[in-house]
Design a protein around this motif. Structure first.
Motif, mmCIF file in Angstrom:
data_model
loop_
_atom_site.group_PDB
_atom_site.id
_atom_site.type_symbol
_atom_site.label_atom_id
_atom_site.label_comp_id
_atom_site.label_asym_id
_atom_site.label_seq_id
_atom_site.Cartn_x
_atom_site.Cartn_y
_atom_site.Cartn_z
ATOM 1 N N GLU A 168 16.189 36.353 36.651
ATOM 2 C CA GLU A 168 15.027 35.009 36.859
ATOM 3 C C GLU A 168 14.477 34.332 37.633
ATOM 4 N N SER A 169 13.471 34.590 38.027
ATOM 5 C CA SER A 169 13.105 33.554 39.614
ATOM 6 C C SER A 169 12.157 33.419 39.610
ATOM 7 N N SER A 170 12.180 31.669 40.241
ATOM 8 C CA SER A 170 10.882 30.794 39.327
ATOM 9 C C SER A 170 10.771 30.193 40.604
ATOM 10 N N ARG A 171 9.284 29.865 40.607
ATOM 11 C CA ARG A 171 8.759 28.946 41.856
ATOM 12 C C ARG A 171 7.791 27.732 41.212
ATOM 13 N N ALA A 172 8.816 26.843 41.507
ATOM 14 C CA ALA A 172 7.631 25.428 41.235
ATOM 15 C C ALA A 172 7.520 25.543 39.654
ATOM 16 N N GLY A 173 8.580 25.457 38.785
ATOM 17 C CA GLY A 173 8.863 25.747 37.253
ATOM 18 C C GLY A 173 8.155 27.190 36.811
ATOM 19 N N GLU A 174 7.373 28.228 37.676
ATOM 20 C CA GLU A 174 7.243 28.874 36.811
ATOM 21 C C GLU A 174 7.736 30.554 37.256
ATOM 22 N N VAL A 175 7.707 31.306 36.258
ATOM 23 C CA VAL A 175 9.030 32.509 36.377
ATOM 24 C C VAL A 175 7.811 33.911 37.284
ATOM 25 N N ILE A 176 8.518 33.759 37.990
ATOM 26 C CA ILE A 176 7.352 34.470 39.172
ATOM 27 C C ILE A 176 8.110 36.137 39.086
ATOM 28 N N SER A 177 9.854 36.563 38.169
ATOM 29 C CA SER A 177 10.205 37.448 38.259
ATOM 30 C C SER A 177 10.865 37.727 37.902
ATOM 31 N N GLU A 178 11.443 39.209 36.299
ATOM 32 C CA GLU A 178 12.655 38.700 35.971
ATOM 33 C C GLU A 178 13.074 40.507 36.598
#
Length: 219
Positions: A168-178
């Motif tokens: 689970e990839s996140s950026r700035a606290g938002e999940v951007i991809s699984e």
């Protein structure tokens, strides 16, 4: 070139054989019906055929026809495999990378991690065979292979069983991809099934050969 020509010739021969077999099956069936009809027409009216005898003849022919159809199906499957089953024999005992659930026991599993390039946080999510999340841990944002030792948040070893993995990839606290994660598992056998050539893994589980992402020698 020779290999390609041989494969093409084998496929053509298999197609020709299949067509001939279909014609033969139809001829045999028609012949059987004609013989049975003739037998009924010429039976002794004072001593007619018993119903049980008639049923036995039909059942016998039906069994033979079913076996012929089974053999025909197997021939078609082998032809479709194009000789790849023999080649896959070399895979037995080696390790392949798959996103299907794989067996985890006493040895660590090798996972191939590839998070989103823009992620600033990455979590490895572990799912049991039923698809339920059983573990989650933060890992680095780097890409490559890691060893997974199967520990929960308390550091205890997870139960032996088959597991699948997601990052689970996140950026700035938002999940951007699984994304699903490929894991290496040893191949126990290869077989031809209705879906094609299938690899059976140690500990259970399987995947189509066409779905395998990578192959390596076992340690």
């Amino acid at each position: 070139m020779i290999s390609a020509l041989a494969s093409s010739t084998a496929a053509t021969a298999a197609t020709t054989t299949s067509t001939a077999t279909s014609a033969a099956d139809s001829t045999h069936y028609d012949t059987f019906l004609k013989m049975l009809t003739t037998q009924l027409q010429n039976q002794d009216p004072l001593n007619p055929m018993e119903g049980s005898d008639f049923a036995v003849q039909l059942a016998t022919f039906s069994g033979v026809e079913q076996q012929a159809q089974t053999n025909k199906l197997l021939e078609q499957m082998v032809a479709q495999a194009g000789g790849s089953l023999g080649q896959l024999a070399d895979w037995i005992g080696k390790e392949v990378r798959t996103t299907e659930p794989v067996w985890f026991g006493d040895e660590a599993l090798t996972l191939d991690i590839a998070p989103a390039s823009t992620a600033d946080s990455v979590a490895l999510v572990v799912l049991n065979e039923s698809g339920r999340e059983v573990s989650r841990e933060e890992i680095g944002t780097g890409e490559g292979q890691i060893d997974w030792y199967g520990r929960d948040s308390a550091g205890e070893k997870l139960a032996d069983g088959r597991y699948a993995f997601v990052i689970e990839s996140s950026r700035a606290g938002e999940v951007i991809s699984e994304d699903t994660v490929g894991a290496y598992v040893r191949v126990a056998e290869a077989e031809i099934g209705t879906r094609g050539v299938e690899l059976i893994f140690e500990g259970g589980g399987s995947a189509l050969a066409s779905e395998i992402e990578a192959l390596r020698g076992a340690d």
